[in-house]
Design an enzyme around this catalytic site. Structure first.
Site, PDB file in Angstrom:
ATOM      1  CG  HIS A 159      -1.992  -1.034   1.194  1.00 37.80           C
ATOM      2  ND1 HIS A 159      -2.905  -1.147   0.171  1.00 37.80           N
ATOM      3  CD2 HIS A 159      -2.274  -2.046   2.060  1.00 37.80           C
ATOM      4  CE1 HIS A 159      -3.708  -2.179   0.411  1.00 37.80           C
ATOM      5  NE2 HIS A 159      -3.345  -2.746   1.544  1.00 37.80           N
ATOM      6  CG  ASP A 195      -2.901  -8.229   0.547  1.00 38.13           C
ATOM      7  OD1 ASP A 195      -2.201  -8.597   1.505  1.00 38.13           O
ATOM      8  OD2 ASP A 195      -3.931  -7.526   0.667  1.00 38.13           O
ATOM      9  CG  HIS A 197      -6.733  -5.230   1.641  1.00 37.74           C
ATOM     10  ND1 HIS A 197      -6.147  -6.109   2.532  1.00 37.74           N
ATOM     11  CD2 HIS A 197      -7.931  -4.895   2.173  1.00 37.74           C
ATOM     12  CE1 HIS A 197      -6.961  -6.293   3.567  1.00 37.74           C
ATOM     13  NE2 HIS A 197      -8.054  -5.570   3.371  1.00 37.74           N
ATOM     14  CG  ASP A 285      -5.067 -10.086   3.096  1.00 39.24           C
ATOM     15  OD1 ASP A 285      -4.760 -10.605   2.001  1.00 39.24           O
ATOM     16  OD2 ASP A 285      -4.782  -8.910   3.388  1.00 39.24           O
TER      17      ASP A 285
HETATM   18  C1  SP5 Z   1      -1.199  -5.210   3.961  1.00 44.37           C
HETATM   19  C2  SP5 Z   1      -2.680  -5.209   4.162  1.00 44.37           C
HETATM   20  O1  SP5 Z   1      -3.311  -6.256   4.049  1.00 44.37           O
HETATM   21  N1  SP5 Z   1      -3.254  -4.065   4.563  1.00 44.37           N
HETATM   22  C3  SP5 Z   1      -4.657  -3.987   4.748  1.00 44.37           C
HETATM   23  C4  SP5 Z   1      -5.106  -2.769   5.480  1.00 44.37           C
HETATM   24  C5  SP5 Z   1      -6.573  -2.773   5.696  1.00 44.37           C
HETATM   25  N2  SP5 Z   1      -6.970  -1.877   6.737  1.00 44.37           N
HETATM   26  C6  SP5 Z   1      -8.340  -1.476   6.770  1.00 44.37           C
HETATM   27  C7  SP5 Z   1      -9.271  -2.629   6.800  1.00 44.37           C
HETATM   28  C8  SP5 Z   1     -10.714  -2.178   6.804  1.00 44.37           C
HETATM   29  C9  SP5 Z   1     -11.572  -3.377   7.057  1.00 44.37           C
HETATM   30  N3  SP5 Z   1     -12.951  -3.039   7.052  1.00 44.37           N
HETATM   31  C10 SP5 Z   1     -13.724  -4.183   7.489  1.00 44.37           C
HETATM   32  C11 SP5 Z   1     -15.166  -3.857   7.395  1.00 44.37           C
HETATM   33  C12 SP5 Z   1     -15.994  -5.016   7.870  1.00 44.37           C
HETATM   34  N4  SP5 Z   1     -15.781  -5.296   9.269  1.00 44.37           N
HETATM   35 ZN    ZN Z   2      -4.307  -7.132   2.506  1.00 45.71          ZN
END
Ligand code: SP5
Ligand code: ZN
Length: 343
Positions: A159, A195, A197, A285
């Site tokens: 990121h 990943d 994300h 993840d």
């Molecule tokens: C490296 C990596 O995997 N970074 C990910 C960062 C994500 N952080 C924010 C996650 C927001 C999750 N929202 C969940 C909503 C439902 N509970």
């Molecule tokens: Zn991630």
């Protein structure tokens, strides 16, 4: 294969991230790397190696000098402002405001970040530098002729953009390694980001370049973090037009319910590019039990992922990114690498 690991990851141990409107213990915690290291050793996947020190040269080929200077001094500035707790940004530039660099540390935190989930602590800079060295040591193994290597990076990196941190990431380990492969005489390098994300930082670093292909399979940003990057219409710019491929998938996607087909499409694009080296941004993840994610990959899917990547026949550096289901994290990473080694 070489498993590169440094104990210095422990220096990134935040007290809290802002998530779902609440301050919570960070899911990106030291136990993650411990779990992965233990599982890999138990599975007999490879040999642990310490990273070498590469200095800031390779970091500065990817990140802006003012950003690196900020990261190296952020804790000092924050603690000099009287705070004894970890730093989180509170506000960002909005539409209609001035996107100029402020002077105070509070302003700088907002200027150089995009979320409030990524705490800066006394050890953040050292941990981030160590993770970059872990990735660069892996890149060196690939340049020296290894078919595969694993960089157990923590904190993660995908990121982080040239001048921006967030998503638990400070320095973009995968991009630093990919650029290291380019400088080390590989003409064409590809990054495959699996990943959950979108790897917004890696995409933006290579967006206008034709020598580094970026392919990513991730949760549709219309519904998931990082929300503002990772759409299929983002295909690259200038010389890099066509050298970015985003394959966003709906939350709830399983291996047979869309993931395998997306991976096949990703691999086809990678084959067409014919890279000399591949960096895999490896997040697990995507696992059904992940606490912050919503894909439904199962343990038995991860060896298939590794095997299909091996099928490319390209020297491959795996760089650790996300994955937060602590009880399954190590086994899932070991399964990817085990599948790769068998494949
Ligand atoms: C490296 C990596 O995997 N970074 C990910 C960062 C994500 N952080 C924010 C996650 C927001 C999750 N929202 C969940 C909503 C439902 N509970
Ligand atoms: Zn991630």
């Amino acid at each position: 294969m070489d498993l590169i690991y440094s104990d210095e990851h422990r220096l990134q141990d935040g007290a809290a991230e802002l998530i779902d409107g609440r301050l919570q213990p960070p899911v990106e915690c030291p136990m993650r790397a411990d779990a992965i290291r233990e599982a890999l050793l138990t599975a007999g996947i490879g040999t642990l190696r310490e990273p070498s020190e590469y200095g800031l040269g390779p970091v500065l080929r990817v990140h802006d000098a003012d950003y690196v200077e900020f990261l190296s001094r952020a804790w000092e500035l924050w603690s000099a402002s009287g705070r004894t707790w970890h730093a989180l940004p509170l506000n960002w530039v909005g539409r209609g405001m001035s996107p100029v660099r402020p002077e105070s540390i509070d302003g700088l935190l907002g200027y150089y970040s995009f979320d409030a989930g990524t705490p800066i602590t006394p050890g953040t800079w050292r941990a981030a530098r160590a993770a970059a060295n872990v990735a660069l040591t892996g890149a060196t193994a690939i340049l020296d002729g290894a078919e595969g290597a694993f960089a157990l990076c923590r904190p993660p990196g995908h990121h982080a953009a040239a001048d921006c941190y967030g998503g638990y990431c400070f320095l973009n380990n995968a991009a630093i390694a990919a650029q290291g492969l380019r400088v080390g005489a590989m003409d064409r390098v590809a990054v495959l980001d699996v990943d959950y994300h979108h790897g917004n930082g890696t995409q933006s670093i290579f967006y206008a370049r034709a020598d580094v292909l970026f392919v990513s399979i991730h949760a549709d940003p219309a519904h998931e973090f990082p929300y503002f990057s990772g759409y299929a219409r983002e295909t690259g710019a200038e010389a890099g037009e066509g050298c970015t491929l985003n394959l966003p998938l709906a939350p709830g996607t399983s291996w047979e319910g869309g993931y395998r087909a997306a991976l096949e499409a990703a691999l086809e694009r990678l084959r067409g590019f014919a890279p000399d080296g591949l960096v895999v941004s490896l997040g697990v993840d995507t696992f059904e039990g992940d606490p912050i994610s919503r894909f439904r990959l199962q343990a038995q899917d991860y060896p298939k992922l590794g095997r299909m990547i091996r099928g490319l026949g390209v020297p491959t550096l795996f760089v650790m990114e996300g994955g937060y289901a602590l009880e399954a994290l190590g086994a899932n990473v070991a399964a990817v690498l085990g599948g790769f080694l068998e494949g």
